[in-house]
Design a protein around this motif. Structure first.
Motif, PDB file in Angstrom:
ATOM      1  N   ALA B  58       9.496 -14.091  -1.362  1.00  0.00           N
ATOM      2  CA  ALA B  58       8.071 -14.043  -1.022  1.00  0.00           C
ATOM      3  C   ALA B  58       7.674 -15.269  -0.210  1.00  0.00           C
ATOM      4  O   ALA B  58       6.901 -15.172   0.751  1.00  0.00           O
ATOM      5  CB  ALA B  58       7.228 -13.932  -2.280  1.00  0.00           C
ATOM      6  N   LEU B  59       8.225 -16.424  -0.578  1.00  0.00           N
ATOM      7  CA  LEU B  59       7.872 -17.659   0.134  1.00  0.00           C
ATOM      8  C   LEU B  59       8.344 -17.616   1.588  1.00  0.00           C
ATOM      9  O   LEU B  59       7.763 -18.264   2.458  1.00  0.00           O
ATOM     10  CB  LEU B  59       8.485 -18.879  -0.566  1.00  0.00           C
ATOM     11  CG  LEU B  59       7.771 -19.339  -1.845  1.00  0.00           C
ATOM     12  CD1 LEU B  59       8.488 -20.526  -2.460  1.00  0.00           C
ATOM     13  CD2 LEU B  59       6.319 -19.679  -1.552  1.00  0.00           C
ATOM     14  N   ILE B  60       9.411 -16.876   1.866  1.00  0.00           N
ATOM     15  CA  ILE B  60       9.867 -16.739   3.255  1.00  0.00           C
ATOM     16  C   ILE B  60       9.072 -15.647   3.960  1.00  0.00           C
ATOM     17  O   ILE B  60       8.593 -15.817   5.087  1.00  0.00           O
ATOM     18  CB  ILE B  60      11.378 -16.403   3.319  1.00  0.00           C
ATOM     19  CG1 ILE B  60      12.192 -17.494   2.625  1.00  0.00           C
ATOM     20  CG2 ILE B  60      11.825 -16.249   4.771  1.00  0.00           C
ATOM     21  CD1 ILE B  60      13.662 -17.161   2.483  1.00  0.00           C
ATOM     22  N   ALA B  61       8.906 -14.513   3.283  1.00  0.00           N
ATOM     23  CA  ALA B  61       8.324 -13.347   3.955  1.00  0.00           C
ATOM     24  C   ALA B  61       6.825 -13.504   4.227  1.00  0.00           C
ATOM     25  O   ALA B  61       6.345 -13.125   5.296  1.00  0.00           O
ATOM     26  CB  ALA B  61       8.573 -12.096   3.109  1.00  0.00           C
ATOM     27  N   ALA B 137      14.017  -6.688   4.587  1.00  0.00           N
ATOM     28  CA  ALA B 137      13.427  -5.506   3.971  1.00  0.00           C
ATOM     29  C   ALA B 137      12.009  -5.811   3.498  1.00  0.00           C
ATOM     30  O   ALA B 137      11.076  -5.028   3.721  1.00  0.00           O
ATOM     31  CB  ALA B 137      14.282  -5.034   2.800  1.00  0.00           C
ATOM     32  N   THR B 138      11.842  -6.967   2.865  1.00  0.00           N
ATOM     33  CA  THR B 138      10.527  -7.341   2.347  1.00  0.00           C
ATOM     34  C   THR B 138       9.531  -7.529   3.486  1.00  0.00           C
ATOM     35  O   THR B 138       8.375  -7.089   3.402  1.00  0.00           O
ATOM     36  CB  THR B 138      10.644  -8.624   1.512  1.00  0.00           C
ATOM     37  OG1 THR B 138      11.674  -8.443   0.543  1.00  0.00           O
ATOM     38  CG2 THR B 138       9.345  -8.934   0.810  1.00  0.00           C
ATOM     39  N   SER B 142       6.106  -5.269   3.966  1.00  0.00           N
ATOM     40  CA  SER B 142       4.785  -5.878   3.795  1.00  0.00           C
ATOM     41  C   SER B 142       4.140  -6.258   5.124  1.00  0.00           C
ATOM     42  O   SER B 142       3.146  -6.968   5.160  1.00  0.00           O
ATOM     43  CB  SER B 142       4.898  -7.111   2.886  1.00  0.00           C
ATOM     44  OG  SER B 142       5.787  -8.055   3.443  1.00  0.00           O
ATOM     45  N   LEU B 143       4.711  -5.753   6.210  1.00  0.00           N
ATOM     46  CA  LEU B 143       4.212  -6.098   7.546  1.00  0.00           C
ATOM     47  C   LEU B 143       2.760  -5.692   7.819  1.00  0.00           C
ATOM     48  O   LEU B 143       2.009  -6.441   8.419  1.00  0.00           O
ATOM     49  CB  LEU B 143       5.146  -5.469   8.603  1.00  0.00           C
ATOM     50  CG  LEU B 143       4.806  -5.727  10.062  1.00  0.00           C
ATOM     51  CD1 LEU B 143       5.149  -7.152  10.431  1.00  0.00           C
ATOM     52  CD2 LEU B 143       5.580  -4.779  10.971  1.00  0.00           C
ATOM     53  N   PRO B 144       2.329  -4.490   7.400  1.00  0.00           N
ATOM     54  CA  PRO B 144       1.031  -4.012   7.884  1.00  0.00           C
ATOM     55  C   PRO B 144      -0.192  -4.738   7.317  1.00  0.00           C
ATOM     56  O   PRO B 144      -1.254  -4.684   7.908  1.00  0.00           O
ATOM     57  CB  PRO B 144       0.980  -2.547   7.407  1.00  0.00           C
ATOM     58  CG  PRO B 144       2.333  -2.213   6.937  1.00  0.00           C
ATOM     59  CD  PRO B 144       2.987  -3.494   6.574  1.00  0.00           C
ATOM     60  N   PHE B 145      -0.054  -5.400   6.172  1.00  0.00           N
ATOM     61  CA  PHE B 145      -1.254  -5.802   5.439  1.00  0.00           C
ATOM     62  C   PHE B 145      -2.129  -6.802   6.192  1.00  0.00           C
ATOM     63  O   PHE B 145      -3.340  -6.614   6.277  1.00  0.00           O
ATOM     64  CB  PHE B 145      -0.868  -6.330   4.059  1.00  0.00           C
ATOM     65  CG  PHE B 145      -0.257  -5.264   3.202  1.00  0.00           C
ATOM     66  CD1 PHE B 145      -1.038  -4.237   2.702  1.00  0.00           C
ATOM     67  CD2 PHE B 145       1.096  -5.250   2.934  1.00  0.00           C
ATOM     68  CE1 PHE B 145      -0.485  -3.229   1.935  1.00  0.00           C
ATOM     69  CE2 PHE B 145       1.665  -4.254   2.160  1.00  0.00           C
ATOM     70  CZ  PHE B 145       0.867  -3.236   1.668  1.00  0.00           C
ATOM     71  N   THR B 195      -0.067  -9.014   1.052  1.00  0.00           N
ATOM     72  CA  THR B 195       1.331  -9.189   1.450  1.00  0.00           C
ATOM     73  C   THR B 195       2.141  -9.777   0.302  1.00  0.00           C
ATOM     74  O   THR B 195       3.256  -9.321   0.002  1.00  0.00           O
ATOM     75  CB  THR B 195       1.431 -10.130   2.670  1.00  0.00           C
ATOM     76  OG1 THR B 195       0.524  -9.670   3.667  1.00  0.00           O
ATOM     77  CG2 THR B 195       2.823 -10.148   3.242  1.00  0.00           C
ATOM     78  N   ALA B 196       1.565 -10.799  -0.350  1.00  0.00           N
ATOM     79  CA  ALA B 196       2.259 -11.441  -1.464  1.00  0.00           C
ATOM     80  C   ALA B 196       2.505 -10.435  -2.583  1.00  0.00           C
ATOM     81  O   ALA B 196       3.602 -10.366  -3.145  1.00  0.00           O
ATOM     82  CB  ALA B 196       1.442 -12.628  -1.979  1.00  0.00           C
ATOM     83  N   ALA B 197       1.495  -9.629  -2.886  1.00  0.00           N
ATOM     84  CA  ALA B 197       1.627  -8.642  -3.958  1.00  0.00           C
ATOM     85  C   ALA B 197       2.770  -7.694  -3.654  1.00  0.00           C
ATOM     86  O   ALA B 197       3.625  -7.411  -4.492  1.00  0.00           O
ATOM     87  CB  ALA B 197       0.328  -7.872  -4.120  1.00  0.00           C
TER      88      ALA B 197
END
Lengths: 237, 264
Positions: B58-61, B137-138, B142-145, B195-197
């Motif tokens: 999550a910290l990277i994505a 993948a992550t 989570s790209l669109p948010f 995105t984080a969620a």
């Protein structure tokens, strides 16, 4: 994505057809579509009721209820599935065991898609002027008639767009379903879990073929949402 | 009046049965044998590593998606370029796509027999069944948010102030930092929370590309799945509760940042 489509036809069209038309794959897809459709219908009804209560009703703790609606977006789906198993699983304290059944899959999909209809209907209800409803009431229309003839027609586009989003989400859902469904072929195996199984057993072309089919359904749903959006914005203006 | 009350009760009972009841129950199950027991269940090496890996991804994505999402939103709203309509449609794609399909696509692209896989393997980089593919993948999922939250805000504020700033001699970076960013910050914040969620909870795609090696590429969500299937229900509940607690924090963030209907 291109790699996916390419690989699915790797071994010729007949293999592609075989992969998607084998009985297990067809059963999984059928189950996925049927359960998703039922869930989406329930969402349309209950989502609209919840949205109505959140906008028009007033009670203590409404802000908390409003925040709780987003819970399925915040909660990891696997956790959602696990929570459902603790309440509606083999050791259910309320005596309802939905594990390894279609109803369990339905419950999981209801959980994860709950916010969509609520969140699309809510803003429309806020914007809706109550003048027309009052006019209808003063002309003697009973509440049901007012709802059916005055409120519902305005809400329909929002409900449909929420329904389409729920549907797209439901057919691809895996995390919440994987534990509660038990993944029994021909009984409780949905397409996304079926694809995962194919990948794990090394049948990548088969997995790609079924994926392309899901992809096509997703695309169709997405196009439907886009068309709806254009339709409604045109009528707003 | 009676119908109003019955609707309220229907709505609340429905939410209780579908949402709140199950979540309360998992907390009860995880904590029914006391806090010490709960702590024992999550303080083993595999569980801690899984939680750490989830946070790391999550910290990277999230930062990457935030920067990229804001840039993409600016491109969609403020610029004209060929293929813009297609880009706009593709942004929503991950929302409609099964995560499993996303995972498979990455596998086919970066896997051992994939198009790009051998190129990376030759250079000693393993993508699939390792961290890079899990992060990819992550990011994809989570790209669109951020984009979906920022685009409407950008449309709404218009570009008069930005134009005014540039006529007064501000560079494009200065304009962005002083004018655009302050105007869109709440939209960005809400997008980041979403995105984080999604990143913390990702299962389907990561499941496919990670290889699920315990203590190595097993994220918290995969750990829950494995533990439950392994009849370690206590372990599954405990990690689930940790993730659920993070979700509650995210939920509070959501209700703070969510654009309110009354003012919108």
């Amino acid at each position: 994505m291109a790699a996916l489509v390419w690989r699915s036809t790797d071994r010729g069209g007949s293999n592609f057809w075989q992969a998607i038309s084998n009985p297990q794959s067809v059963a999984a897809l059928k189950l996925t579509l049927i359960v998703s459709a039922v869930v989406v219908l329930l969402n349309a009804v209950f989502g609209t009721i919840v949205a109505w209560v959140l906008v028009r009703d007033d009670f203590r703790g409404k802000a908390v209820v409003n925040a709780v609606i987003d819970l399925p977006f915040a909660l990891p789906t696997i956790v959602a599935g696990l929570t459902l198993l603790t309440l509606y699983g083999p050791k259910s304290p309320v005596g309802i065991d939905l594990a390894f059944s279609r109803y369990g899959i339905g419950a999981a999909l209801l959980f994860v898609t709950l916010p969509f209809v609520v969140r699309t209907v809510q803003p429309v209800l806020y914007e809706l002027d109550q003048d027309m409803e009052e006019a209808a009431a003063s002309l003697g229309a009973p509440p049901q008639l007012i709802f059916r003839r005055v409120i519902l027609p305005v809400l329909v586009p929002a409900i449909l767009s929420g329904v389409a989003m729920s549907f797209a989400r439901a057919i691809g859902e895996i995390g919440s379903v994987i534990l509660i469904s038990g993944n029994l072929p021909f009984k409780t195996q949905v397409s996304s879990v079926y694809i995962t199984g194919l990948i794990e057993s090394g049948n990548t072309p088969g997995a790609a073929a079924v994926s392309v089919l899901l992809l096509a359904i997703s695309f169709a749903t997405l196009l439907g949402i886009g068309a709806l959006r254009r339709f409604t914005t045109r009528h707003d203006a | 009046m009676r119908s109003r009350l019955s609707l309220r009760i229907t709505a609340l009972l429905y939410l209780l049965a579908v949402l709140v009841g199950p979540v309360v129950m998992v907390f009860y199950r995880a904590l029914e044998h006391g806090l010490g027991d709960f702590w024992d269940s999550i303080s083993n090496g595999a569980a801690l590593h899984a939680l750490w890996l989830t946070v790391l991804i999550a910290l990277i994505a999230v930062p990457l998606n935030t920067v990229f999402g804001v840039a993409l939103s600016l491109a969609i709203v403020r610029r004209k370029f060929p293929g813009k309509g297609i880009v706009n449609a593709f942004v929503d794609l991950p929302l409609a796509l099964s995560p499993v399909v996303v995972g498979l696509a990455l596998l086919l692209l970066y896997g051992r027999q994939g198009w790009l896989g051998p190129w990376f393997t030759d250079r000693g980089l393993q993508i699939v069944f390792a961290l890079p593919a899990m992060v990819l993948a992550t990011i994809f999922i989570s790209l669109p948010f951020v984009v979906r939250e920022v685009v409407p805000v950008l449309r709404e504020i218009g570009d008069e102030q930005e134009q005014a700033a540039s006529t007064l001699g501000a560079g494009s970076w200065q304009t962005f930092r002083r004018i655009t960013l302050p105007a869109i910050r709440w939209g960005v914040a809400y997008g980041v929370v979403l995105t984080a969620a999604r990143s913390l909870g990702e299962f389907g795609a990561v499941n496919v590309v990670s290889g699920r090696i315990q203590g190595k590429t097993e994220t918290a969500t995969l750990y829950i799945d494995a533990a439950y299937l392994d009849f370690d229900q206590k372990g599954a509940y405990a990690v689930a509760v940790v993730l659920a607690l993070i979700s509650v924090v995210i939920l509070i963030g959501m209700s703070v940042f969510r654009p309110t209907e009354e003012t919108a």
